[in-house]
Design an enzyme around this catalytic site. Sequence first.
Site, PDB file in Angstrom:
ATOM      1  CG  ASN A   9      -1.701   1.265   1.391  1.00  0.00           C
ATOM      2  OD1 ASN A   9      -1.846   2.034   0.440  1.00  0.00           O
ATOM      3  ND2 ASN A   9      -2.211   1.513   2.587  1.00  0.00           N
ATOM      4  CE  LYS A  11       0.377   3.545   4.851  1.00  0.00           C
ATOM      5  NZ  LYS A  11       0.256   3.696   6.282  1.00  0.00           N
ATOM      6  CG  HIS A  95      -5.835   1.679   5.319  1.00  0.00           C
ATOM      7  ND1 HIS A  95      -5.340   2.695   6.086  1.00  0.00           N
ATOM      8  CD2 HIS A  95      -4.797   0.823   5.097  1.00  0.00           C
ATOM      9  CE1 HIS A  95      -4.048   2.467   6.312  1.00  0.00           C
ATOM     10  NE2 HIS A  95      -3.705   1.337   5.717  1.00  0.00           N
ATOM     11  CD  GLU A  97      -2.938   5.437   6.732  1.00  0.00           C
ATOM     12  OE1 GLU A  97      -3.010   5.556   5.498  1.00  0.00           O
ATOM     13  OE2 GLU A  97      -1.976   4.880   7.310  1.00  0.00           O
ATOM     14  CD  GLU A 167      -3.401  -2.756   7.460  1.00  0.00           C
ATOM     15  OE1 GLU A 167      -2.302  -2.999   6.971  1.00  0.00           O
ATOM     16  OE2 GLU A 167      -4.032  -1.707   7.239  1.00  0.00           O
ATOM     17  N   GLY A 173       2.506   2.229  10.592  1.00  0.00           N
ATOM     18  CA  GLY A 173       3.408   3.367  10.400  1.00  0.00           C
ATOM     19  C   GLY A 173       4.118   3.802  11.671  1.00  0.00           C
ATOM     20  CB  SER A 212       5.457  -1.699  11.870  1.00  0.00           C
ATOM     21  OG  SER A 212       4.997  -0.363  12.047  1.00  0.00           O
TER      22      SER A 212
HETATM   23  C1  PEP Z   1      -0.673   0.104   5.927  1.00  0.00           C
HETATM   24  O1  PEP Z   1      -0.614   1.211   5.433  1.00  0.00           O
HETATM   25  O2  PEP Z   1      -1.657  -0.610   5.695  1.00  0.00           O
HETATM   26  C2  PEP Z   1       0.437  -0.349   6.785  1.00  0.00           C
HETATM   27  C3  PEP Z   1       0.368  -1.534   7.325  1.00  0.00           C
HETATM   28  O3  PEP Z   1       1.484   0.524   6.939  1.00  0.00           O
HETATM   29  P1  PEP Z   1       2.925   0.174   7.616  1.00  0.00           P
HETATM   30  O4  PEP Z   1       3.404  -1.111   7.036  1.00  0.00           O
HETATM   31  O5  PEP Z   1       3.783   1.345   7.259  1.00  0.00           O
HETATM   32  O6  PEP Z   1       2.694   0.056   9.096  1.00  0.00           O
END
Ligand code: PEP
Length: 253
Positions: A9, A11, A95, A97, A167, A173, A212
């Site tokens: 992803n 973003k 998601h 966000e 998630e 992040g 992460s």
């Molecule tokens: C994501 O954006 O879905 C995500 C898991 O980001 P990151 O791997 O940076 O934590």
Amino acid sequence: MRRRMVLGNWKMNGTRAEAGAWSRAAAELAANLPSVDVGVIPAFVFLADVQRDAGATPLWLGAQNVAGYDNGAFTGEISASMLAEFGVRAVLVGHSERRHVLGESDATVATKFERAQAAGLTPVLCLGETLAERDAGTTEVVVLRQLDAVIERCGVASLGTAVLAYEPVWAIGTGRTATPEQAQAVHACIRSAIANRDAMLASLVRILYGGSVKGSNAAELFAQADVDGGLIGGASLVPNDFAAICRAANQDG
Ligand code: PEP
């Protein structure tokens, strides 16, 4: 045996040149790793370039968002049928966000899931708790509430043509990854909630972990019985890191 999947992803990141480098590297991985589905989820404006770079490779092309409405007077939105006609295969819904920064409710997420499936896209339904919810001991309640909103609207059978992604919001992040045991516990809880309605479907649905994931922790996460791959944010912007994660998913797959 569920086939593993790793989705990057991106973003709202990247220049067109950077996106080209990321997509060409991902396409090469998709072509060379036989036991994992590799995909990328760029910003809308890069979709055409990624599609061209993917060529005949099996790289999954994903979108980061979809409208919860059909075509019409919704300036700035992009419908599921437009994405499908374009050749997009998967779309993120729910998601964190979009839930927590952009205020999407469980009901909105369920509507987007429904629209995506109606157009033939594979929704990647993201589920996860905030740190406060985890600290309050409500992780499973929150994740199952998010899942139930979709099941109530679309039926449990709809999960048969979807991908789920656990998630934890506190891990996205932040550099703070769920331990393999934490991830496995929530993945098992999600799978068992589905099994209560349809055991066969539960055994087939892919549940990715996101938050992460790095080359250094991917293998131990993917080794968990109910973790079927990863949804990768930051590390998908670094081709060597994304490659290490995809290779970890390819092992013993
Ligand atoms: C994501 O954006 O879905 C995500 C898991 O980001 P990151 O791997 O940076 O934590």
